[in-house]
Scaffold this active site. Structure first.
Site, PDB file in Angstrom:
ATOM      1  N   HIS A 137       5.632 -12.678   7.717  1.00  0.00           N
ATOM      2  CA  HIS A 137       5.835 -11.293   7.283  1.00  0.00           C
ATOM      3  C   HIS A 137       7.038 -11.234   6.361  1.00  0.00           C
ATOM      4  CE1 HIS A 137       6.236  -6.931   7.409  1.00  0.00           C
ATOM      5  NE2 HIS A 137       4.963  -6.947   7.751  1.00  0.00           N
ATOM      6  N   SER A 175       0.827  -1.225   0.000  1.00  0.00           N
ATOM      7  CA  SER A 175       0.000   0.000   0.000  1.00  0.00           C
ATOM      8  C   SER A 175       0.852   1.262   0.000  1.00  0.00           C
ATOM      9  CB  SER A 175      -0.966   0.005   1.188  1.00  0.00           C
ATOM     10  OG  SER A 175      -0.297  -0.246   2.394  1.00  0.00           O
ATOM     11  N   HIS A 201      -2.024  -8.917   1.905  1.00  0.00           N
ATOM     12  CA  HIS A 201      -1.700  -7.642   2.599  1.00  0.00           C
ATOM     13  C   HIS A 201      -2.857  -7.327   3.554  1.00  0.00           C
ATOM     14  CE1 HIS A 201       0.143  -3.899   3.414  1.00  0.00           C
ATOM     15  NE2 HIS A 201      -0.167  -3.198   2.342  1.00  0.00           N
ATOM     16  N   ASP A 217      -2.405  -8.447  11.610  1.00  0.00           N
ATOM     17  CA  ASP A 217      -3.730  -8.890  11.177  1.00  0.00           C
ATOM     18  C   ASP A 217      -4.265 -10.078  11.973  1.00  0.00           C
ATOM     19  OD1 ASP A 217      -4.029  -6.972   9.161  1.00  0.00           O
ATOM     20  OD2 ASP A 217      -2.719  -8.127   7.846  1.00  0.00           O
ATOM     21  N   ARG A 257       2.778  -4.574  16.781  1.00  0.00           N
ATOM     22  CA  ARG A 257       1.392  -4.104  16.605  1.00  0.00           C
ATOM     23  C   ARG A 257       0.423  -5.177  17.089  1.00  0.00           C
ATOM     24  NH1 ARG A 257       1.560  -2.910  10.316  1.00  0.00           N
ATOM     25  NH2 ARG A 257       2.404  -5.018  10.450  1.00  0.00           N
TER      26      ARG A 257
HETATM   27  N1  CMX Z   1       1.171 -19.881   6.222  1.00  0.00           N
HETATM   28  C1  CMX Z   1       1.651 -20.813   5.368  1.00  0.00           C
HETATM   29  N2  CMX Z   1       2.727 -20.630   4.598  1.00  0.00           N
HETATM   30  C2  CMX Z   1       3.371 -19.456   4.715  1.00  0.00           C
HETATM   31  C3  CMX Z   1       2.962 -18.460   5.604  1.00  0.00           C
HETATM   32  C4  CMX Z   1       1.793 -18.694   6.370  1.00  0.00           C
HETATM   33  N3  CMX Z   1       1.300 -17.801   7.219  1.00  0.00           N
HETATM   34  N4  CMX Z   1       3.798 -17.405   5.504  1.00  0.00           N
HETATM   35  C5  CMX Z   1       4.712 -17.735   4.571  1.00  0.00           C
HETATM   36  N5  CMX Z   1       4.443 -18.974   4.083  1.00  0.00           N
HETATM   37  C6  CMX Z   1       5.133 -19.677   3.008  1.00  0.00           C
HETATM   38  C7  CMX Z   1       5.033 -18.838   1.731  1.00  0.00           C
HETATM   39  O1  CMX Z   1       3.784 -19.012   1.111  1.00  0.00           O
HETATM   40  C8  CMX Z   1       6.216 -19.363   0.945  1.00  0.00           C
HETATM   41  O2  CMX Z   1       5.848 -20.608   0.412  1.00  0.00           O
HETATM   42  P1  CMX Z   1       6.251 -21.048  -1.089  1.00  0.00           P
HETATM   43  O3  CMX Z   1       7.753 -20.959  -1.124  1.00  0.00           O
HETATM   44  O4  CMX Z   1       5.691 -22.401  -1.230  1.00  0.00           O
HETATM   45  O5  CMX Z   1       5.620 -20.023  -2.004  1.00  0.00           O
HETATM   46  C9  CMX Z   1       7.261 -19.607   2.038  1.00  0.00           C
HETATM   47  O6  CMX Z   1       6.526 -19.752   3.261  1.00  0.00           O
HETATM   48  C10 CMX Z   1       8.265 -18.492   2.185  1.00  0.00           C
HETATM   49  O7  CMX Z   1       7.571 -17.286   2.374  1.00  0.00           O
HETATM   50  P2  CMX Z   1       8.212 -16.119   3.266  1.00  0.00           P
HETATM   51  O8  CMX Z   1       9.457 -15.652   2.592  1.00  0.00           O
HETATM   52  O9  CMX Z   1       8.317 -16.559   4.681  1.00  0.00           O
HETATM   53  O10 CMX Z   1       7.070 -15.014   3.229  1.00  0.00           O
HETATM   54  P3  CMX Z   1       6.839 -13.886   2.110  1.00  0.00           P
HETATM   55  O11 CMX Z   1       7.729 -12.759   2.454  1.00  0.00           O
HETATM   56  O12 CMX Z   1       6.942 -14.466   0.744  1.00  0.00           O
HETATM   57  O13 CMX Z   1       5.330 -13.517   2.347  1.00  0.00           O
HETATM   58  C11 CMX Z   1       3.436 -12.951   3.651  1.00  0.00           C
HETATM   59  C12 CMX Z   1       4.935 -12.741   3.466  1.00  0.00           C
HETATM   60  C13 CMX Z   1       2.934 -11.996   4.743  1.00  0.00           C
HETATM   61  C14 CMX Z   1       2.722 -12.603   2.328  1.00  0.00           C
HETATM   62  C15 CMX Z   1       3.180 -14.423   4.062  1.00  0.00           C
HETATM   63  O14 CMX Z   1       3.814 -14.689   5.294  1.00  0.00           O
HETATM   64  C16 CMX Z   1       1.715 -14.790   4.117  1.00  0.00           C
HETATM   65  O15 CMX Z   1       1.123 -15.137   3.096  1.00  0.00           O
HETATM   66  N6  CMX Z   1       1.079 -14.698   5.341  1.00  0.00           N
HETATM   67  C17 CMX Z   1      -0.336 -14.915   5.492  1.00  0.00           C
HETATM   68  C18 CMX Z   1      -1.119 -13.687   5.017  1.00  0.00           C
HETATM   69  C19 CMX Z   1      -0.934 -12.518   5.967  1.00  0.00           C
HETATM   70  O16 CMX Z   1      -1.038 -12.663   7.176  1.00  0.00           O
HETATM   71  N7  CMX Z   1      -0.711 -11.315   5.409  1.00  0.00           N
HETATM   72  C20 CMX Z   1      -0.630 -10.094   6.206  1.00  0.00           C
HETATM   73  C21 CMX Z   1       0.719  -9.422   6.179  1.00  0.00           C
HETATM   74  C22 CMX Z   1       0.755  -8.227   7.089  1.00  0.00           C
HETATM   75  C23 CMX Z   1       0.569  -6.898   6.391  1.00  0.00           C
HETATM   76  O17 CMX Z   1      -0.092  -6.822   5.358  1.00  0.00           O
HETATM   77  O18 CMX Z   1       1.061  -5.897   6.923  1.00  0.00           O
END
Ligand code: CMX
Length: 434
Positions: A317, A240, A270, A372, A326
């Site tokens: 994250h 964002s 996000h 979140d 937070r």
């Molecule tokens: N549950 C399951 N798997 C997860 C996970 C979770 N909560 N968080 C990360 N992973 C997985 C990823 O999908 C990725 O898998 P693949 O390699 O198979 O694609 C792997 O772990 C590595 O990811 P990462 O480097 O740890 O995380 P990213 O930086 O790529 O993604 C985020 C970060 C937030 C998108 C991810 O942790 C996620 O999808 N979390 C759940 C959604 C969420 O809570 N989003 C809110 C974020 C907060 C904000 O917006 O401020």
């Protein structure tokens, strides 16, 4: 000194630092771009500047150098409130200085003068089908207001010059921010409360007035203040904030830029994650017939989610490598005000059960909860049970940080963003993979 004068003084003092870096150190290499960083969404590349907040992976966010507990303690509060004025937090983000009561009063008065929601915004919202997602309505309402942009009018008049651009951006930001609680509350009551509305109270602050217009009693005013402050800024690389910055770099005004940022916030990875957390918990609650699961039962639900190829919402994250402060601020509030709430019990259980499971997966870089994972639970407790609305709350808070950033972007004359793309062939060549 008023907020605008102080801001100008700070911008003027800062400009030579950026000019010097640009002129004298332009060729200095400060980061490596690896193949991983490119494929993983420009992950971690140091390519943006902001002084408004900084996110340390282990410590979490600092707003203008202050941690969340420091911000909550040092900012002025309305009488009898636990949480500070949002007005004061914006003053801090914009100027870098802690506000006095008088400074808060100035922002309060300025925002009250500018808060009225134009009728054409209301007409725009009413013309949309009622089952439109509230984030779509929110973004559309913001975009509709673009016709009133002082920055865009000034640009179109042919008088644009880089040195004064911050001034018109500041005026737009000060016009936009106080309208957001009205816009959010209007959407909420139009969609979920039979189109009955509660007029704004001229004596109430940003957070207190939002609670009032939502029709929710104390301590929801403190929930609103806390929520808006916690979500305000998370440095500049998140979707964002970065989208808002990117769009504004084309000299688009704040309405275009912030509306675009909100479209990014609406994504499930996000800002939509807070809605997804509640949806997930409700699903489990249904299966449990309302009972609190045991640790073992909760573990099974988590594994079922992971085995079906989904992420556990609210955990992980891109930058943080510990529990989000937070999240902790909201947990503290919940422990004090709603320790027996059944959804809080679920959230608490997830806090214990999810991280070790995500650690077992081996690939998740941060197994800890993010902001979140908690926010929906508190909203639900105070009666905001329409969870597709939660991201709008995030969006109102996020406005404080991204708009402060855009005023500074114009103050420091940052250029249009234009990274370079290459083809897969070229990347294979460069990586030595051919
Ligand atoms: N549950 C399951 N798997 C997860 C996970 C979770 N909560 N968080 C990360 N992973 C997985 C990823 O999908 C990725 O898998 P693949 O390699 O198979 O694609 C792997 O772990 C590595 O990811 P990462 O480097 O740890 O995380 P990213 O930086 O790529 O993604 C985020 C970060 C937030 C998108 C991810 O942790 C996620 O999808 N979390 C759940 C959604 C969420 O809570 N989003 C809110 C974020 C907060 C904000 O917006 O401020």
């Amino acid at each position: 000194m008023g907020i605008k004068e102080k801001l100008y003084e700070k911008i003027q003092a800062h400009r030579p630092r950026i000019t010097r870096l640009y002129k004298e150190f332009a060729d200095k290499v400060i980061d490596d771009v690896t193949v991983y960083k490119i494929i993983a969404g420009m992950r971690g590349i140091k390519a943006l500047i902001t002084d408004i907040s900084y996110l340390d992976p282990y410590e979490g966010i600092r707003f203008r150098g202050y941690t969340i507990p420091e911000v909550m303690e040092k900012l002025p509060k309305p009488e009898g409130a636990e949480m500070p004025y949002v007005e004061g937090h914006f003053y801090l983000l914009l100027t870098g200085d802690l506000p006095t009561e008088k400074d808060v009063e100035e922002v309060f008065t300025e925002w009250k003068k500018r808060e009225q929601l134009p009728q054409y915004v209301i007409d725009t919202l009413k013309a949309m089908p009622r089952d439109t997602h509230p984030m779509t309505m929110f973004a559309a309402g913001i975009l509709a207001m673009q016709r009133d942009s002082k920055f865009a009018k000034w640009y179109a008049s042919g008088q644009f010059n880089k040195m004064d651009a911050w001034d018109y951006m500041y005026e737009d930001v000060m016009d936009l921010l106080p309208k957001l609680p009205l816009l959010g509350a209007y959407i909420y009551r139009m969609k979920y409360k039979g189109d009955t509305h509660i007029p704004s109270d001229p004596n109430l602050d940003f957070g207190g007035n939002f609670a009032h217009m939502m029709g929710i009693d104390k301590p929801y005013d403190d929930v609103a203040r806390m929520y808006f402050i916690l979500h305000s800024d998370h440095e500049s690389g998140n979707v964002s904030a970065h989208t808002t910055h990117l769009v504004a770099s084309a000299l688009s005004d704040i309405y275009y830029s912030y509306a675009a940022g909100m479209c990014g916030l609406a994504g499930p990875l996000h800002g939509l994650a807070n809605q997804e957390v509640l949806r997930w918990i409700q699903g489990v609650m249904d299966k449990m017939g309302g009972k609190i699961p045991t640790k073992e039962e909760m573990e099974k639900f988590i594994w079922d989610t992971l085995n079906s190829g989904q992420v556990v919402p609210g955990f992980g994250h891109a930058v943080l490598r510990k529990t989000d402060p937070r999240y902790m601020a909201q947990r503290e509030f919940a422990l004090k005000h709603l320790p027996d709430d059944p959804i809080f019990k679920y959230v608490d259980l997830m806090f214990q059960v999810v991280p070790p499971i995500l650690q077992q997966l081996g690939k998740v870089k941060n197994p800890w909860p993010n902001v979140d994972a908690h926010s929906g639970c508190i909203q639900w407790h105070y009666g905001v049970r329409e969870y597709d609305f939660y991201t709008v709350l995030f969006g109102i808070g996020r406005a404080l940080g991204v708009t402060a950033n855009i005023v500074w972007d114009r103050g420091l004359g940052y250029q249009i963003e234009r990274p370079k793309s290459i083809t897969t062939d070229m990347l294979e060549e460069l990586a030595g993979a051919k």
